[in-house]
Every structure is written in C-alpha cells, then in structure tokens.
Design a protein around this motif. Structure first.
Motif, short mmCIF file in Angstrom:
data_model
loop_
_atom_site.label_atom_id
_atom_site.label_comp_id
_atom_site.label_asym_id
_atom_site.label_seq_id
_atom_site.Cartn_x
_atom_site.Cartn_y
_atom_site.Cartn_z
N ALA A 110 40.68 44.92 31.79
CA ALA A 110 39.77 45.28 30.69
C ALA A 110 38.70 46.27 31.14
CB ALA A 110 39.11 44.02 30.13
N VAL A 111 38.21 46.11 32.36
CA VAL A 111 37.12 47.00 32.82
C VAL A 111 37.62 48.10 33.75
CG1 VAL A 111 35.34 45.25 32.53
CG2 VAL A 111 36.47 45.48 34.74
N GLY A 112 38.93 48.11 34.02
CA GLY A 112 39.49 49.14 34.88
C GLY A 112 39.20 48.92 36.36
N ASN A 113 39.00 47.66 36.75
CA ASN A 113 38.70 47.33 38.15
C ASN A 113 39.99 46.87 38.83
OD1 ASN A 113 37.88 46.09 40.55
ND2 ASN A 113 35.94 45.40 39.68
N GLU A 114 40.59 47.76 39.60
CA GLU A 114 41.87 47.46 40.23
C GLU A 114 41.74 46.35 41.27
OE1 GLU A 114 43.58 51.04 41.77
OE2 GLU A 114 43.68 51.97 39.80
N ARG A 115 40.60 46.27 41.95
CA ARG A 115 40.40 45.24 42.96
C ARG A 115 40.39 43.86 42.32
NH1 ARG A 115 35.52 43.51 44.15
NH2 ARG A 115 35.44 41.88 45.69
N LEU A 116 39.68 43.71 41.23
CA LEU A 116 39.62 42.44 40.53
C LEU A 116 40.99 42.05 39.97
CD1 LEU A 116 37.74 40.15 39.59
CD2 LEU A 116 37.29 41.47 37.52
N GLU A 117 41.70 43.03 39.48
CA GLU A 117 43.05 42.79 38.96
C GLU A 117 43.97 42.30 40.08
OE1 GLU A 117 46.53 45.30 36.63
OE2 GLU A 117 44.52 46.15 36.78
N ALA A 118 43.87 42.93 41.25
CA ALA A 118 44.69 42.52 42.39
C ALA A 118 44.31 41.11 42.87
CB ALA A 118 44.53 43.51 43.54
N GLU A 119 43.02 40.79 42.86
CA GLU A 119 42.58 39.45 43.23
C GLU A 119 43.17 38.41 42.28
OE1 GLU A 119 38.35 38.89 43.53
OE2 GLU A 119 38.14 40.58 44.89
N GLY A 120 43.22 38.75 41.01
CA GLY A 120 43.80 37.85 40.02
C GLY A 120 45.27 37.59 40.27
N LYS A 121 45.99 38.64 40.59
CA LYS A 121 47.42 38.48 40.89
C LYS A 121 47.60 37.64 42.15
CE LYS A 121 48.97 42.69 38.62
NZ LYS A 121 49.63 43.97 38.75
N ALA A 122 46.73 37.83 43.14
CA ALA A 122 46.81 37.06 44.38
C ALA A 122 46.52 35.58 44.12
CB ALA A 122 45.84 37.62 45.41
N ASP A 123 45.53 35.29 43.28
CA ASP A 123 45.22 33.90 42.94
C ASP A 123 46.40 33.23 42.24
OD1 ASP A 123 42.70 34.01 44.05
OD2 ASP A 123 41.65 34.31 42.14
N GLN A 124 47.06 33.96 41.37
CA GLN A 124 48.22 33.41 40.67
C GLN A 124 49.35 33.11 41.66
OE1 GLN A 124 49.38 35.40 36.90
NE2 GLN A 124 47.51 36.58 37.21
N ALA A 125 49.57 34.03 42.57
CA ALA A 125 50.62 33.83 43.57
C ALA A 125 50.29 32.64 44.47
CB ALA A 125 50.79 35.09 44.41
N LYS A 126 49.02 32.50 44.81
CA LYS A 126 48.57 31.37 45.64
C LYS A 126 48.87 30.05 44.93
CE LYS A 126 44.11 29.57 46.76
NZ LYS A 126 42.69 29.87 46.92
N GLY A 127 48.57 29.98 43.66
CA GLY A 127 48.85 28.77 42.88
C GLY A 127 50.33 28.48 42.81
N ASP A 128 51.13 29.52 42.62
CA ASP A 128 52.59 29.34 42.56
C ASP A 128 53.15 28.86 43.90
OD1 ASP A 128 52.83 30.11 39.90
OD2 ASP A 128 53.21 32.22 40.39
N GLN A 152 52.23 25.22 44.50
CA GLN A 152 53.02 24.36 43.63
C GLN A 152 54.45 24.23 44.16
OE1 GLN A 152 52.89 25.59 39.55
NE2 GLN A 152 53.24 23.52 38.82
N ALA A 153 55.02 25.31 44.65
CA ALA A 153 56.36 25.27 45.22
C ALA A 153 56.38 24.37 46.46
CB ALA A 153 56.83 26.67 45.58
N GLY A 154 55.34 24.47 47.29
CA GLY A 154 55.25 23.62 48.47
C GLY A 154 55.18 22.16 48.11
#
Length: 57
Positions: free
Chosen positions: A25-43, A46-48
């Motif tokens: 929404a704000v065009g912040n690529e770093r924040l967007e990447a952090e969000g994707k990393a958090d999602q991957a961490k949760g996944d 959960q798999a573990g």
C-alpha cells in the motif's frame, strides 16, 4: 500440534499478511519482504509441528 503452537503459527502468518499488504500500500518493498518472510516462517513452523505429530502416532 498443541493449540498454542497453532495459534502462534497462525499469528505469524496473519502478521505477515498484514505487513505485506501495508508494504504494498505504501510502496515499501522492505516491509513487503518482511511480511512474506513472516508468512513463510509461520508455514515452516506449522509443517514442523505436523512432522512431530506424525511421529507421535
């Protein structure tokens, strides 16, 4: 998988989704990447937990 672990892992995924959306929404690529990393961490967590549950049976 304990209920607490499920809640924590889901929380990581939700937090990641929110960060990714805010970053877009704000065009912040770093924040967007952090969000994707958090999602991957949760996944990954959960798999573990699913693997642990499989060996308990």
């Amino acid at each position: 998988m304990s209920t607490g672990d499920k809640i924590h892992n889901t929380g990581d995924k939700i937090k990641g989704t929110a960060k990714e959306a805010a970053g877009k929404a704000v065009g912040n690529e770093r924040l967007e990447a952090e969000g994707k990393a958090d999602q991957a961490k949760g996944d990954l967590k959960q798999a573990g937990e699913h693997v642990k549950d499989a060996f308990k049976d």
